[in-house]
Design a protein around this motif. Sequence first.
Motif, PDB file in Angstrom:
ATOM      1  N   ARG A 211       0.820  -1.212   0.000  1.00 37.05           N
ATOM      2  CA  ARG A 211       0.000   0.000   0.000  1.00 37.05           C
ATOM      3  C   ARG A 211       0.856   1.266   0.000  1.00 37.05           C
ATOM      4  N   GLY A 212       2.101   1.133   0.448  1.00 37.58           N
ATOM      5  CA  GLY A 212       3.015   2.258   0.404  1.00 37.58           C
ATOM      6  C   GLY A 212       3.755   2.384  -0.911  1.00 37.58           C
ATOM      7  N   GLY A 213       3.334   1.606  -1.920  1.00 37.96           N
ATOM      8  CA  GLY A 213       3.957   1.676  -3.239  1.00 37.96           C
ATOM      9  C   GLY A 213       5.275   0.931  -3.342  1.00 37.96           C
ATOM     10  N   ARG A 214       5.506  -0.025  -2.472  1.00 36.49           N
ATOM     11  CA  ARG A 214       6.786  -0.739  -2.415  1.00 36.49           C
ATOM     12  C   ARG A 214       6.559  -2.227  -2.678  1.00 36.49           C
ATOM     13  N   GLN A 215       6.078  -2.535  -3.884  1.00 37.40           N
ATOM     14  CA  GLN A 215       5.705  -3.901  -4.227  1.00 37.40           C
ATOM     15  C   GLN A 215       6.890  -4.848  -4.144  1.00 37.40           C
ATOM     16  N   ALA A 216       8.050  -4.447  -4.665  1.00 39.08           N
ATOM     17  CA  ALA A 216       9.213  -5.328  -4.656  1.00 39.08           C
ATOM     18  C   ALA A 216       9.608  -5.689  -3.223  1.00 39.08           C
ATOM     19  N   GLU A 217       9.577  -4.707  -2.319  1.00 35.80           N
ATOM     20  CA  GLU A 217       9.910  -4.981  -0.918  1.00 35.80           C
ATOM     21  C   GLU A 217       8.876  -5.910  -0.291  1.00 35.80           C
ATOM     22  N   ALA A 218       7.619  -5.706  -0.637  1.00 37.89           N
ATOM     23  CA  ALA A 218       6.563  -6.565  -0.093  1.00 37.89           C
ATOM     24  C   ALA A 218       6.799  -8.019  -0.490  1.00 37.89           C
ATOM     25  N   LEU A 219       7.102  -8.242  -1.753  1.00 31.98           N
ATOM     26  CA  LEU A 219       7.359  -9.609  -2.218  1.00 31.98           C
ATOM     27  C   LEU A 219       8.629 -10.174  -1.592  1.00 31.98           C
ATOM     28  N   ALA A 220       9.635  -9.318  -1.410  1.00 32.15           N
ATOM     29  CA  ALA A 220      10.874  -9.786  -0.777  1.00 32.15           C
ATOM     30  C   ALA A 220      10.613 -10.232   0.657  1.00 32.15           C
ATOM     31  N   GLU A 221       9.755  -9.506   1.384  1.00 30.88           N
ATOM     32  CA  GLU A 221       9.445  -9.902   2.760  1.00 30.88           C
ATOM     33  C   GLU A 221       8.680 -11.213   2.796  1.00 30.88           C
ATOM     34  N   LEU A 222       7.803 -11.426   1.840  1.00 35.35           N
ATOM     35  CA  LEU A 222       7.076 -12.695   1.790  1.00 35.35           C
ATOM     36  C   LEU A 222       8.018 -13.853   1.485  1.00 35.35           C
ATOM     37  N   ARG A 223       8.995 -13.624   0.617  1.00 37.80           N
ATOM     38  CA  ARG A 223       9.995 -14.671   0.341  1.00 37.80           C
ATOM     39  C   ARG A 223      10.830 -14.943   1.590  1.00 37.80           C
ATOM     40  N   ARG A 224      11.171 -13.890   2.296  1.00 40.80           N
ATOM     41  CA  ARG A 224      11.963 -14.065   3.521  1.00 40.80           C
ATOM     42  C   ARG A 224      11.171 -14.840   4.568  1.00 40.80           C
ATOM     43  N   ALA A 225       9.888 -14.566   4.655  1.00 40.44           N
ATOM     44  CA  ALA A 225       9.041 -15.302   5.592  1.00 40.44           C
ATOM     45  C   ALA A 225       9.024 -16.786   5.246  1.00 40.44           C
ATOM     46  N   ARG A 226       8.880 -17.084   3.963  1.00 40.98           N
ATOM     47  CA  ARG A 226       8.855 -18.483   3.549  1.00 40.98           C
ATOM     48  C   ARG A 226      10.169 -19.171   3.877  1.00 40.98           C
ATOM     49  N   GLN A 227      11.289 -18.541   3.562  1.00 45.50           N
ATOM     50  CA  GLN A 227      12.591 -19.145   3.836  1.00 45.50           C
ATOM     51  C   GLN A 227      12.767 -19.428   5.323  1.00 45.50           C
ATOM     52  N   LEU A 228      12.355 -18.485   6.153  1.00 39.29           N
ATOM     53  CA  LEU A 228      12.502 -18.659   7.601  1.00 39.29           C
ATOM     54  C   LEU A 228      11.625 -19.797   8.113  1.00 39.29           C
ATOM     55  N   LEU A 229      10.376 -19.839   7.662  1.00 37.03           N
ATOM     56  CA  LEU A 229       9.466 -20.882   8.137  1.00 37.03           C
ATOM     57  C   LEU A 229       9.936 -22.269   7.712  1.00 37.03           C
ATOM     58  N   VAL A 230      10.380 -22.390   6.470  1.00 36.23           N
ATOM     59  CA  VAL A 230      10.836 -23.685   5.968  1.00 36.23           C
ATOM     60  C   VAL A 230      12.123 -24.107   6.673  1.00 36.23           C
ATOM     61  N   ARG A 231      13.035 -23.166   6.828  1.00 37.19           N
ATOM     62  CA  ARG A 231      14.340 -23.495   7.422  1.00 37.19           C
ATOM     63  C   ARG A 231      14.240 -23.823   8.904  1.00 37.19           C
ATOM     64  N   ASP A 232      13.465 -23.029   9.645  1.00 44.53           N
ATOM     65  CA  ASP A 232      13.487 -23.153  11.096  1.00 44.53           C
ATOM     66  C   ASP A 232      12.489 -24.158  11.650  1.00 44.53           C
TER      67      ASP A 232
END
Length: 266
Positions: A211-232
């Motif tokens: 919503r703040g116009g930062r689509q790339a960052e939003a997708l990057a955070e979702l990827r980071r969430a996935r990596q953390l959940l899968v790894r940990d």
Amino acid sequence: MTTERPPALFFRILGPTQVERDGATLGIGGRVSRRMLAGLIAAAGQPVSDDAMAEHIWEHPPARVVETLRVIAWRLREALGPDGRMLLPRTESGYALLLRPGMTDGDLFGERVARGIAQLHNGDPAAAATTFEAALALWRGEPWADLGGSLQLMGPRHALAELFEAASEELLAARLADGDTATVIAAARTAVAAGPYRERRWELLALALYRGGRQAEALAELRRARQLLVRDIGVEPGPALRSLERRILAHDPGLLAPSVRERLYA
């Protein structure tokens, strides 16, 4: 029942045990008195046997437990005053504290969280944010703090702690729905760092970034969430995070703030 403010006699267990009358803190004595009162509140109106109460209060009970409990109960009744002493009867099964719904900060906390959720779902995020803030302001520390690591309280404590975390997250959701995107981005980053396995926090962070116009960052955070959940912990993100990622990639208009959506599609 909806309690806008505490009743005249009010008991606090979200942190150290306290009793108030008309907003003024009463002197209820030291650690032993607070432990007895906390144990009675935790029993939710049911009698607590002398043996169970002794376990709440002492590591090494005194030789004359029954007589000592009688003295502590008498002092608590005196502290509660004429309108409160009848709340602490002695029954055949032990002492009990007869509280009505809404007489503890635990009750009031739950009522306010439920009201905030209803306000948010009914499209009033500003009111919801105010209600969640009022709920969280009741929290002073670990519930029933005077009772230490009591195994009997593990379930109730966990339930209240989970409600606290949920209220904190829904406060961010309310602020985001009310258009306070920048504040939510900063607060959600802090929340994610404090509770990285709570997916709701990642969802709010990514949505706020989008919503703040930062689509790339939003997708990057979702990827980071996935990596953390899968790894940990070995799990894939839940349906809410997966759906949000698809909707961001598709530029779903439904992800826009209501005010923006109304302006663009009026």
